[in-house]
Design a protein around this motif. Structure first.
Motif, PDB file in Angstrom:
ATOM      1  N   ALA A  41       0.088  -8.593   4.194  1.00  0.00           N
ATOM      2  CA  ALA A  41       0.051  -7.178   3.827  1.00  0.00           C
ATOM      3  C   ALA A  41       1.124  -6.420   4.582  1.00  0.00           C
ATOM      4  O   ALA A  41       1.341  -6.659   5.780  1.00  0.00           O
ATOM      5  CB  ALA A  41      -1.313  -6.579   4.149  1.00  0.00           C
ATOM      6  N   ASP A  57      -5.663   6.143  -0.106  1.00  0.00           N
ATOM      7  CA  ASP A  57      -5.514   4.709  -0.347  1.00  0.00           C
ATOM      8  C   ASP A  57      -5.919   3.995   0.945  1.00  0.00           C
ATOM      9  O   ASP A  57      -5.776   4.564   2.034  1.00  0.00           O
ATOM     10  CB  ASP A  57      -4.043   4.414  -0.679  1.00  0.00           C
ATOM     11  CG  ASP A  57      -3.790   2.969  -1.108  1.00  0.00           C
ATOM     12  OD1 ASP A  57      -4.753   2.271  -1.477  1.00  0.00           O
ATOM     13  OD2 ASP A  57      -2.616   2.551  -1.071  1.00  0.00           O
ATOM     14  N   ALA A  81       1.470   7.356  11.971  1.00  0.00           N
ATOM     15  CA  ALA A  81       1.717   6.390  13.048  1.00  0.00           C
ATOM     16  C   ALA A  81       1.969   4.999  12.482  1.00  0.00           C
ATOM     17  O   ALA A  81       1.341   4.580  11.511  1.00  0.00           O
ATOM     18  CB  ALA A  81       0.513   6.348  13.972  1.00  0.00           C
ATOM     19  N   TRP A 141       3.467  11.016  -0.077  1.00  0.00           N
ATOM     20  CA  TRP A 141       2.672  10.138   0.784  1.00  0.00           C
ATOM     21  C   TRP A 141       2.863  10.607   2.226  1.00  0.00           C
ATOM     22  O   TRP A 141       4.000  10.722   2.692  1.00  0.00           O
ATOM     23  CB  TRP A 141       3.130   8.684   0.663  1.00  0.00           C
ATOM     24  CG  TRP A 141       2.656   8.011  -0.574  1.00  0.00           C
ATOM     25  CD1 TRP A 141       3.379   7.736  -1.703  1.00  0.00           C
ATOM     26  CD2 TRP A 141       1.335   7.506  -0.812  1.00  0.00           C
ATOM     27  NE1 TRP A 141       2.584   7.115  -2.630  1.00  0.00           N
ATOM     28  CE2 TRP A 141       1.332   6.957  -2.111  1.00  0.00           C
ATOM     29  CE3 TRP A 141       0.155   7.474  -0.062  1.00  0.00           C
ATOM     30  CZ2 TRP A 141       0.190   6.367  -2.671  1.00  0.00           C
ATOM     31  CZ3 TRP A 141      -0.978   6.900  -0.617  1.00  0.00           C
ATOM     32  CH2 TRP A 141      -0.968   6.355  -1.912  1.00  0.00           C
ATOM     33  N   ILE A 169       7.160  -0.332   9.481  1.00  0.00           N
ATOM     34  CA  ILE A 169       5.999  -0.986   8.873  1.00  0.00           C
ATOM     35  C   ILE A 169       5.202  -1.769   9.905  1.00  0.00           C
ATOM     36  O   ILE A 169       5.715  -2.214  10.930  1.00  0.00           O
ATOM     37  CB  ILE A 169       6.372  -1.979   7.753  1.00  0.00           C
ATOM     38  CG1 ILE A 169       7.479  -2.905   8.212  1.00  0.00           C
ATOM     39  CG2 ILE A 169       6.640  -1.306   6.447  1.00  0.00           C
ATOM     40  CD1 ILE A 169       7.510  -4.177   7.406  1.00  0.00           C
ATOM     41  N   SER A 170       3.926  -1.936   9.569  1.00  0.00           N
ATOM     42  CA  SER A 170       3.078  -2.916  10.238  1.00  0.00           C
ATOM     43  C   SER A 170       2.787  -4.013   9.231  1.00  0.00           C
ATOM     44  O   SER A 170       2.973  -3.820   8.032  1.00  0.00           O
ATOM     45  CB  SER A 170       1.758  -2.302  10.676  1.00  0.00           C
ATOM     46  OG  SER A 170       1.956  -1.196  11.494  1.00  0.00           O
ATOM     47  N   TRP A 188      -4.185   5.790   3.923  1.00  0.00           N
ATOM     48  CA  TRP A 188      -3.041   6.670   3.644  1.00  0.00           C
ATOM     49  C   TRP A 188      -3.468   7.837   2.770  1.00  0.00           C
ATOM     50  O   TRP A 188      -4.222   7.657   1.815  1.00  0.00           O
ATOM     51  CB  TRP A 188      -1.947   5.891   2.916  1.00  0.00           C
ATOM     52  CG  TRP A 188      -1.401   4.780   3.729  1.00  0.00           C
ATOM     53  CD1 TRP A 188      -0.327   4.819   4.586  1.00  0.00           C
ATOM     54  CD2 TRP A 188      -1.897   3.419   3.778  1.00  0.00           C
ATOM     55  NE1 TRP A 188      -0.138   3.591   5.165  1.00  0.00           N
ATOM     56  CE2 TRP A 188      -1.085   2.713   4.690  1.00  0.00           C
ATOM     57  CE3 TRP A 188      -2.946   2.753   3.158  1.00  0.00           C
ATOM     58  CZ2 TRP A 188      -1.294   1.367   4.984  1.00  0.00           C
ATOM     59  CZ3 TRP A 188      -3.158   1.414   3.454  1.00  0.00           C
ATOM     60  CH2 TRP A 188      -2.326   0.743   4.354  1.00  0.00           C
ATOM     61  N   PHE A 235       0.824  -1.202   0.000  1.00  0.00           N
ATOM     62  CA  PHE A 235       0.000   0.000   0.000  1.00  0.00           C
ATOM     63  C   PHE A 235       0.862   1.257   0.000  1.00  0.00           C
ATOM     64  O   PHE A 235       2.031   1.233   0.397  1.00  0.00           O
ATOM     65  CB  PHE A 235      -0.936  -0.003   1.216  1.00  0.00           C
ATOM     66  CG  PHE A 235      -1.922  -1.120   1.154  1.00  0.00           C
ATOM     67  CD1 PHE A 235      -3.121  -0.969   0.474  1.00  0.00           C
ATOM     68  CD2 PHE A 235      -1.611  -2.362   1.703  1.00  0.00           C
ATOM     69  CE1 PHE A 235      -4.014  -2.024   0.358  1.00  0.00           C
ATOM     70  CE2 PHE A 235      -2.500  -3.423   1.601  1.00  0.00           C
ATOM     71  CZ  PHE A 235      -3.699  -3.248   0.923  1.00  0.00           C
ATOM     72  N   ALA A 236       0.221   2.355  -0.456  1.00  0.00           N
ATOM     73  CA  ALA A 236       0.803   3.693  -0.408  1.00  0.00           C
ATOM     74  C   ALA A 236       2.194   3.682  -1.056  1.00  0.00           C
ATOM     75  O   ALA A 236       2.359   3.201  -2.174  1.00  0.00           O
ATOM     76  CB  ALA A 236       0.822   4.218   1.027  1.00  0.00           C
ATOM     77  N   LEU A 261       2.210  -2.580   5.621  1.00  0.00           N
ATOM     78  CA  LEU A 261       1.545  -1.294   5.769  1.00  0.00           C
ATOM     79  C   LEU A 261       2.540  -0.254   6.245  1.00  0.00           C
ATOM     80  O   LEU A 261       3.026  -0.332   7.373  1.00  0.00           O
ATOM     81  CB  LEU A 261       0.414  -1.415   6.802  1.00  0.00           C
ATOM     82  CG  LEU A 261      -0.481  -2.663   6.678  1.00  0.00           C
ATOM     83  CD1 LEU A 261      -1.408  -2.762   7.874  1.00  0.00           C
ATOM     84  CD2 LEU A 261      -1.281  -2.630   5.387  1.00  0.00           C
ATOM     85  N   PRO A 262       2.853   0.734   5.399  1.00  0.00           N
ATOM     86  CA  PRO A 262       3.690   1.833   5.897  1.00  0.00           C
ATOM     87  C   PRO A 262       2.899   2.611   6.961  1.00  0.00           C
ATOM     88  O   PRO A 262       1.700   2.390   7.114  1.00  0.00           O
ATOM     89  CB  PRO A 262       3.949   2.686   4.652  1.00  0.00           C
ATOM     90  CG  PRO A 262       2.891   2.328   3.685  1.00  0.00           C
ATOM     91  CD  PRO A 262       2.439   0.934   4.002  1.00  0.00           C
ATOM     92  N   PRO A 263       3.577   3.503   7.709  1.00  0.00           N
ATOM     93  CA  PRO A 263       2.859   4.269   8.740  1.00  0.00           C
ATOM     94  C   PRO A 263       1.600   4.918   8.160  1.00  0.00           C
ATOM     95  O   PRO A 263       1.631   5.467   7.052  1.00  0.00           O
ATOM     96  CB  PRO A 263       3.889   5.311   9.173  1.00  0.00           C
ATOM     97  CG  PRO A 263       5.199   4.633   8.961  1.00  0.00           C
ATOM     98  CD  PRO A 263       5.018   3.828   7.699  1.00  0.00           C
ATOM     99  N   VAL A 264       0.513   4.835   8.919  1.00  0.00           N
ATOM    100  CA  VAL A 264      -0.809   5.202   8.395  1.00  0.00           C
ATOM    101  C   VAL A 264      -1.070   6.698   8.563  1.00  0.00           C
ATOM    102  O   VAL A 264      -0.466   7.364   9.412  1.00  0.00           O
ATOM    103  CB  VAL A 264      -1.914   4.369   9.068  1.00  0.00           C
ATOM    104  CG1 VAL A 264      -1.718   2.888   8.757  1.00  0.00           C
ATOM    105  CG2 VAL A 264      -1.957   4.598  10.580  1.00  0.00           C
ATOM    106  N   ALA A 268       0.046  -7.535   8.290  1.00  0.00           N
ATOM    107  CA  ALA A 268      -1.189  -8.261   8.572  1.00  0.00           C
ATOM    108  C   ALA A 268      -1.158  -9.571   7.797  1.00  0.00           C
ATOM    109  O   ALA A 268      -0.543  -9.654   6.729  1.00  0.00           O
ATOM    110  CB  ALA A 268      -2.404  -7.439   8.156  1.00  0.00           C
TER     111      ALA A 268
END
Lengths: 81, 160
Positions: free
Chosen positions: A73, B54, B141, B137, A51-52, B126, A8-9, A75-78, A54
């Motif tokens: 998955a 996203d 957190a 981007w 990263i996280s 995001w 993602f992202a 996930l970069p920082p949200v 899942a």
């Protein structure tokens, strides 16, 4: 054995794809899939500590073992909201 | 028919149907508070032109379910409606809509604030910000729903 990797992202931009299929070896973990990707995409390295991840739609730790057919998955920082 | 309480997708957001959905089942609830997050035309000195959101949608719904459960466990009789938009949003458009009902008004304000803080902490969503001169981007957190310190931060901000 194969897994589906979802990105993602910015990770998706770096890899040029939001979904990848990758082979895994017995004993594979989320971390081992990440290490393989980081070799393939050196720009992933900057996300090593942020990263996280899942597995099959549940947040999971990097040491979690994975199995054939899993969806992993990264996930970069949200930044929702 | 009322919309589902939790949602994510490209459709424009509206508070009124969520307020109606929350109020429809109210018995113990005496207060409803709503929050709408909008796309702003500036961010850390940049002139923002639009934002593309996203999301990992099915995991986002699970994160919203978790936030709803946290709120229900923290504030008496609390109910949550939470929708997040995805795709391209122009300046002034709503990116997130939150409606909370609780027994009393102070709890409703606190629970609504808690919900948006938790969205920012754990929802797999995001912002891709397009501004005058480039795009970036936004990375906030590291999402970890089990991080109790982050959860305590959200609660502290909500109840300040």
């Amino acid at each position: 054995m194969r897994v589906t990797v979802r990105l993602f992202a910015r990770l998706r931009d770096i890899a040029g794809a939001g979904e990848l299929e990758r082979p895994i070896a017995p004993g594979a973990t989320i971390a081992s899939v990440w290490r393989d990707l980081a070799r393939e995409y050196p720009d992933f390295a900057q996300y090593e500590r942020s990263i996280s991840s899942a597995v099959n739609l549940d947040y999971a730790r990097m040491d979690r073992a994975i199995a054939d057919g899993d969806e992993i998955a990264f996930l970069p920082p949200v930044s929702g909201g | 028919m009322n919309p589902p309480l939790l949602g994510i997708g490209p459709a424009p957001l509206a508070l009124a149907p969520l307020v109606q959905a929350i109020a429809a089942g109210a018995r113990d609830q005496g207060a409803v508070v709503s929050f709408l997050g909008l796309v702003r035309d500036h961010n850390v000195g940049r002139r923002v032109q639009h934002i593309v959101y996203d999301a990992y949608e099915p995991l986002a719904i699970k994160a919203f379910e978790r936030i709803a459960a946290e709120i229900a466990g923290r504030w008496p009789a609390a109910r949550l409606a939470l929708h997040h938009r995805t795709g391209r949003l122009e300046i002034g458009e709503a990116s997130v809509a939150i409606v909370v009902a609780t027994a009393h008004r102070a709890e409703a304000y606190a629970a609504c604030r808690y919900a948006i803080e938790r969205v920012k902490q754990i929802a797999p969503v995001w912002k891709h910000e397009y501004f005058e001169g480039g795009d970036v981007w936004i990375e906030g957190a590291t999402a970890d729903p089990d991080d109790q310190a982050a959860r305590a931060d959200a609660e502290r901000v909500a109840c300040a």
